[in-house]
Design an enzyme around this catalytic site. Structure first.
Site, PDB file in Angstrom:
ATOM      1  N   ASN A  43     -39.743  18.512  -1.353  1.00 59.36           N
ATOM      2  CA  ASN A  43     -39.781  19.968  -1.369  1.00 59.36           C
ATOM      3  C   ASN A  43     -40.704  20.452  -2.489  1.00 59.36           C
ATOM      4  O   ASN A  43     -40.795  19.834  -3.564  1.00 59.36           O
ATOM      5  CB  ASN A  43     -38.380  20.587  -1.451  1.00 59.36           C
ATOM      6  CG  ASN A  43     -37.512  20.076  -2.559  1.00 59.36           C
ATOM      7  OD1 ASN A  43     -37.653  18.948  -3.020  1.00 59.36           O
ATOM      8  ND2 ASN A  43     -36.594  20.899  -3.017  1.00 59.36           N
ATOM      9  N   GLU A  45     -41.374  24.022  -4.303  1.00 59.55           N
ATOM     10  CA  GLU A  45     -40.957  25.417  -4.442  1.00 59.55           C
ATOM     11  C   GLU A  45     -42.081  26.266  -5.037  1.00 59.55           C
ATOM     12  O   GLU A  45     -43.141  25.760  -5.418  1.00 59.55           O
ATOM     13  CB  GLU A  45     -39.666  25.464  -5.281  1.00 59.55           C
ATOM     14  CG  GLU A  45     -38.543  24.716  -4.565  1.00 59.55           C
ATOM     15  CD  GLU A  45     -37.194  24.797  -5.263  1.00 59.55           C
ATOM     16  OE1 GLU A  45     -37.135  25.211  -6.436  1.00 59.55           O
ATOM     17  OE2 GLU A  45     -36.198  24.437  -4.604  1.00 59.55           O
ATOM     18  N   CYS A  54     -39.990  22.658   2.559  1.00 59.99           N
ATOM     19  CA  CYS A  54     -38.995  21.578   2.564  1.00 59.99           C
ATOM     20  C   CYS A  54     -39.652  20.198   2.583  1.00 59.99           C
ATOM     21  O   CYS A  54     -40.802  20.041   3.004  1.00 59.99           O
ATOM     22  CB  CYS A  54     -38.103  21.702   3.791  1.00 59.99           C
ATOM     23  SG  CYS A  54     -36.901  23.037   3.703  1.00 59.99           S
ATOM     24  N   GLU A  56     -38.988  17.712   4.546  1.00 58.49           N
ATOM     25  CA  GLU A  56     -39.295  17.262   5.904  1.00 58.49           C
ATOM     26  C   GLU A  56     -40.630  17.836   6.369  1.00 58.49           C
ATOM     27  O   GLU A  56     -41.407  17.155   7.062  1.00 58.49           O
ATOM     28  CB  GLU A  56     -38.187  17.715   6.872  1.00 58.49           C
ATOM     29  CG  GLU A  56     -36.811  17.142   6.564  1.00 58.49           C
ATOM     30  CD  GLU A  56     -35.984  18.031   5.623  1.00 58.49           C
ATOM     31  OE1 GLU A  56     -36.562  18.665   4.711  1.00 58.49           O
ATOM     32  OE2 GLU A  56     -34.763  18.082   5.810  1.00 58.49           O
ATOM     33  N   CYS A  87     -32.239  21.461   7.086  1.00 55.64           N
ATOM     34  CA  CYS A  87     -31.970  22.879   7.357  1.00 55.64           C
ATOM     35  C   CYS A  87     -32.337  23.193   8.811  1.00 55.64           C
ATOM     36  O   CYS A  87     -32.990  22.393   9.496  1.00 55.64           O
ATOM     37  CB  CYS A  87     -32.766  23.759   6.390  1.00 55.64           C
ATOM     38  SG  CYS A  87     -34.526  23.868   6.776  1.00 55.64           S
ATOM     39  N   CYS A  90     -35.999  22.897   9.676  1.00 55.69           N
ATOM     40  CA  CYS A  90     -36.511  21.510   9.707  1.00 55.69           C
ATOM     41  C   CYS A  90     -35.979  20.751  10.912  1.00 55.69           C
ATOM     42  O   CYS A  90     -36.652  19.853  11.424  1.00 55.69           O
ATOM     43  CB  CYS A  90     -36.210  20.798   8.403  1.00 55.69           C
ATOM     44  SG  CYS A  90     -37.305  21.361   7.081  1.00 55.69           S
TER      45      CYS A  90
HETATM   46  N1  THU Z   1     -34.570  21.636   1.181  1.00 57.70           N
HETATM   47  C1  THU Z   1     -35.320  20.684   1.777  1.00 57.70           C
HETATM   48  O1  THU Z   1     -36.332  20.251   1.231  1.00 57.70           O
HETATM   49  N2  THU Z   1     -34.928  20.224   2.984  1.00 57.70           N
HETATM   50  C2  THU Z   1     -33.811  20.642   3.650  1.00 57.70           C
HETATM   51  O2  THU Z   1     -33.619  20.298   4.801  1.00 57.70           O
HETATM   52  C3  THU Z   1     -32.832  21.480   2.938  1.00 57.70           C
HETATM   53  C4  THU Z   1     -33.374  22.214   1.768  1.00 57.70           C
HETATM   54  C5  THU Z   1     -35.011  22.168  -0.119  1.00 57.70           C
HETATM   55  C6  THU Z   1     -35.573  23.570  -0.033  1.00 57.70           C
HETATM   56  C7  THU Z   1     -35.381  24.062  -1.449  1.00 57.70           C
HETATM   57  O3  THU Z   1     -36.505  23.690  -2.223  1.00 57.70           O
HETATM   58  C8  THU Z   1     -34.159  23.301  -1.954  1.00 57.70           C
HETATM   59  O4  THU Z   1     -33.945  22.237  -1.025  1.00 57.70           O
HETATM   60  C9  THU Z   1     -32.914  24.151  -2.029  1.00 57.70           C
HETATM   61  O5  THU Z   1     -32.667  24.794  -0.836  1.00 57.70           O
END
Ligand code: THU
Length: 134
Positions: A43, A45, A54, A56, A87, A90
């Protein structure tokens, strides 16, 4: 084919590189393709929160950039005690390049915690067939 152990280690290594200064929640993802290649993502941000991406999504981008477009299996590694399943967005991203029985392995630092199929996580999904089969 990359072994599940190799995928797990790849997801763990890339998770450590995640850029998650806001949530402090690092995620790593590792994809194996049918040809045996392995692609990773974490991920990333952003100070403008909704712009973050994310793990994925990063792994899928790397796969597509390399000219591959089929996911044989994927490992997602999150933090904490809960199962860090992909999520909703994803699940749909994975759907584009997977089949209903594609394994999605959810990992913690100690190992693989649970295996789902894509169809379990995203039943009755919308996909490319909806656009072509009409
Ligand atoms: N996140 C992912 O990278 N993949 C997911 O499937 C769930 C959430 C990340 C997004 C964000 O940077 C952090 O987790 C908190 O939500």
């Amino acid at each position: 084919m990359a072994s599940l152990d190799t995928l797990f280690e790849a997801a763990r290594a890339i998770q450590a590189k995640a850029y998650a200064p806001y949530s402090r929640f690092k995620v790593g993802a590792a994809i194996a393709t049918p040809s045996g290649q392995l692609f990773i993502g974490c991920n990333v941000e952003n100070a403008a929160y909704p712009v973050g991406s994310c793990a994925e999504a990063g792994a899928i981008s790397a796969m597509i950039a390399a000219g591959e477009s089929r996911i044989a299996e994927i490992v997602v590694m999150g933090e904490g005690e809960h199962l860090v399943t992909p999520c909703g967005g994803c699940r749909q991203r994975i759907r584009e390049f997977a089949t209903p029985d594609t394994p999605i392995h959810i990992a913690g630092p100690e190992g693989i915690r649970k295996r789902f199929t894509l169809d379990e996580l995203l039943p009755f999904s919308f996909g490319p067939d909806n656009l072509t089969d009409r």
